[in-house]
Design a protein around this motif. Structure first.
Motif, PDB file in Angstrom:
ATOM      1  N   ASP A 214     -62.942 -52.991  34.458  1.00 30.28           N
ATOM      2  CA  ASP A 214     -62.809 -52.659  33.044  1.00 30.28           C
ATOM      3  C   ASP A 214     -62.764 -51.147  32.890  1.00 30.28           C
ATOM      4  O   ASP A 214     -63.732 -50.442  33.191  1.00 30.28           O
ATOM      5  N   THR A 215     -61.634 -50.652  32.429  1.00 32.92           N
ATOM      6  CA  THR A 215     -61.460 -49.213  32.227  1.00 32.92           C
ATOM      7  C   THR A 215     -60.771 -48.963  30.894  1.00 32.92           C
ATOM      8  O   THR A 215     -60.182 -49.873  30.299  1.00 32.92           O
ATOM      9  N   VAL A 216     -60.849 -47.733  30.448  1.00 31.56           N
ATOM     10  CA  VAL A 216     -60.133 -47.311  29.248  1.00 31.56           C
ATOM     11  C   VAL A 216     -59.478 -45.966  29.549  1.00 31.56           C
ATOM     12  O   VAL A 216     -60.083 -45.087  30.160  1.00 31.56           O
TER      13      VAL A 216
ATOM     14  N   SER B  22     -69.223 -51.855  24.394  1.00 31.33           N
ATOM     15  CA  SER B  22     -69.461 -51.492  25.788  1.00 31.33           C
ATOM     16  C   SER B  22     -69.897 -50.039  25.842  1.00 31.33           C
ATOM     17  O   SER B  22     -70.063 -49.390  24.807  1.00 31.33           O
ATOM     18  N   LYS B  23     -70.070 -49.541  27.063  1.00 31.44           N
ATOM     19  CA  LYS B  23     -70.479 -48.163  27.243  1.00 31.44           C
ATOM     20  C   LYS B  23     -69.541 -47.477  28.238  1.00 31.44           C
ATOM     21  O   LYS B  23     -68.980 -48.117  29.124  1.00 31.44           O
ATOM     22  N   ILE B  24     -69.421 -46.176  28.085  1.00 33.23           N
ATOM     23  CA  ILE B  24     -68.580 -45.403  28.978  1.00 33.23           C
ATOM     24  C   ILE B  24     -69.319 -45.128  30.282  1.00 33.23           C
ATOM     25  O   ILE B  24     -70.475 -44.699  30.274  1.00 33.23           O
ATOM     26  N   GLY B  25     -68.635 -45.374  31.395  1.00 30.23           N
ATOM     27  CA  GLY B  25     -69.193 -45.080  32.707  1.00 30.23           C
ATOM     28  C   GLY B  25     -68.641 -43.779  33.264  1.00 30.23           C
ATOM     29  O   GLY B  25     -68.301 -42.859  32.521  1.00 30.23           O
ATOM     30  N   LYS B  26     -68.504 -43.745  34.573  1.00 30.42           N
ATOM     31  CA  LYS B  26     -68.000 -42.541  35.222  1.00 30.42           C
ATOM     32  C   LYS B  26     -66.484 -42.387  35.010  1.00 30.42           C
ATOM     33  O   LYS B  26     -65.790 -43.343  34.707  1.00 30.42           O
ATOM     34  N   MET B  27     -66.024 -41.168  35.189  1.00 30.47           N
ATOM     35  CA  MET B  27     -64.601 -40.894  35.108  1.00 30.47           C
ATOM     36  C   MET B  27     -63.902 -41.469  36.343  1.00 30.47           C
ATOM     37  O   MET B  27     -64.336 -41.249  37.467  1.00 30.47           O
TER      38      MET B  27
ATOM     39  N   VAL C  28     -52.451 -31.540  26.660  1.00 31.27           N
ATOM     40  CA  VAL C  28     -52.987 -32.899  26.550  1.00 31.27           C
ATOM     41  C   VAL C  28     -53.496 -33.317  27.925  1.00 31.27           C
ATOM     42  O   VAL C  28     -52.767 -33.233  28.916  1.00 31.27           O
ATOM     43  N   THR C  29     -54.748 -33.778  27.982  1.00 32.18           N
ATOM     44  CA  THR C  29     -55.344 -34.266  29.215  1.00 32.18           C
ATOM     45  C   THR C  29     -55.540 -35.775  29.112  1.00 32.18           C
ATOM     46  O   THR C  29     -56.062 -36.263  28.100  1.00 32.18           O
ATOM     47  N   THR C  30     -55.118 -36.506  30.134  1.00 36.05           N
ATOM     48  CA  THR C  30     -55.273 -37.966  30.179  1.00 36.05           C
ATOM     49  C   THR C  30     -56.412 -38.322  31.116  1.00 36.05           C
ATOM     50  O   THR C  30     -56.420 -37.894  32.280  1.00 36.05           O
ATOM     51  N   VAL C  31     -57.371 -39.101  30.623  1.00 41.05           N
ATOM     52  CA  VAL C  31     -58.565 -39.438  31.396  1.00 41.05           C
ATOM     53  C   VAL C  31     -58.785 -40.958  31.352  1.00 41.05           C
ATOM     54  O   VAL C  31     -58.602 -41.588  30.295  1.00 41.05           O
ATOM     55  N   GLU C  32     -59.167 -41.513  32.494  1.00 43.69           N
ATOM     56  CA  GLU C  32     -59.510 -42.945  32.563  1.00 43.69           C
ATOM     57  C   GLU C  32     -60.982 -43.074  32.936  1.00 43.69           C
ATOM     58  O   GLU C  32     -61.443 -42.483  33.919  1.00 43.69           O
ATOM     59  N   TYR C  33     -61.723 -43.837  32.125  1.00 40.13           N
ATOM     60  CA  TYR C  33     -63.157 -44.051  32.329  1.00 40.13           C
ATOM     61  C   TYR C  33     -63.412 -45.516  32.674  1.00 40.13           C
ATOM     62  O   TYR C  33     -62.711 -46.416  32.216  1.00 40.13           O
ATOM     63  N   TYR C  34     -64.479 -45.719  33.468  1.00 33.80           N
ATOM     64  CA  TYR C  34     -64.973 -47.085  33.665  1.00 33.80           C
ATOM     65  C   TYR C  34     -65.749 -47.512  32.433  1.00 33.80           C
ATOM     66  O   TYR C  34     -66.399 -46.690  31.772  1.00 33.80           O
ATOM     67  N   LEU C  35     -65.698 -48.790  32.129  1.00 34.22           N
ATOM     68  CA  LEU C  35     -66.503 -49.369  31.054  1.00 34.22           C
ATOM     69  C   LEU C  35     -67.587 -50.247  31.660  1.00 34.22           C
ATOM     70  O   LEU C  35     -67.374 -50.913  32.666  1.00 34.22           O
ATOM     71  N   ARG C  36     -68.746 -50.242  31.051  1.00 31.11           N
ATOM     72  CA  ARG C  36     -69.842 -51.082  31.544  1.00 31.11           C
ATOM     73  C   ARG C  36     -70.596 -51.694  30.356  1.00 31.11           C
ATOM     74  O   ARG C  36     -70.442 -51.286  29.227  1.00 31.11           O
TER      75      ARG C  36
END
Length: 235
Positions: free
Chosen positions: A41-43, A196-201, A227-235
């Protein structure tokens, strides 16, 4: 009888150990599957950062053309015009180092025309005088009068001022940090709405820095954008 019980007890202990190991392994596998599932699960979000900055250099190009049937005559005219333009720029306050006179571009029309009898002027010459300066105010002031003053000297010119921003490297770190922070805010908002909550990048990529005029009427003010694109884990 006691001798017969020894193998039985040994088998019982071995069987119990196998059952216990299987139970521990099963618990570990369940935990591992849940952990790995959470990593699926990521965003992915984008963080924008924009700043308005004043231009810190201007390249002002002054162009004109001359025509003649006499090569020597047109060369003399070019030299005369260059001297007039350079003197006018020097008198206005620009230094000699800020003024560059390019090599004139000569075109002999007889060399490519199939009907020279229809050519009014054999030689066409293009000349550019360029000012490289950080004195933006002086350029803007002189732009208002230069063309008229040169017309009075029988020189018809067109000019274009290219306002530039050279301090990009000085603001890059702070802009990248701000774009990452804005990406984090967007990710937090998504996590909040999805319970949910944001995890590590997981991944991050930085886009190109874009420097544009603020608008067509204020080229001396620049808008810097990244513009910076970032993907985070969701927990």
């Amino acid at each position: 009888m006691k001798g017969r019980n020894v193998p039985f007890r040994k088998n019982m202990i071995q069987g119990g150990a196998i059952i216990l190991a299987a139970a521990v392994l099963g618990i570990f596998m369940v935990f591992t599957v849940k952990t790995l599932k959470s990593y699926d699960d990521t965003v992915k979000v984008r963080g924008l950062c924009e700043k308005e900055v004043p231009a810190d250099r201007v390249v002002w190009r002054i162009n004109y053309n001359e025509k003649s049937n006499d090569l020597s005559d047109v060369r003399n005219t070019i030299n005369r015009n260059n001297n007039i333009i350079v003197k006018m720029l020097r008198d206005a306050g620009f230094s000699e180092d800020e003024i560059k006179v390019s090599t004139a571009s000569y075109d002999d029309r007889y060399t490519w025309s199939n009907n020279v009898s229809q050519i009014t002027f054999r030689y066409a010459v293009h000349q550019t005088v360029t000012v490289f300066t950080k004195n933006l105010d002086l350029v803007r002031k002189l732009q208002q009068t230069l063309e008229t003053d040169l017309v009075n000297q029988n020189i018809l010119v067109s000019s274009y001022a290219d306002y530039q921003y050279l301090g990009l490297n000085d603001i890059k770190p702070s802009m990248i940090a701000e774009s990452l922070e804005n990406a984090r805010v967007a990710a937090d908002e998504f996590a909040k709405n999805s319970h949910s909550k944001i995890g590590k990048m997981r991944t991050a990529s930085q886009g190109y820095f874009e420097v544009e005029d603020l608008d067509e009427n204020t080229p001396q003010v620049k808008k810097v954008r990244v513009v910076t694109t970032v993907e985070y884990y969701l927990r």
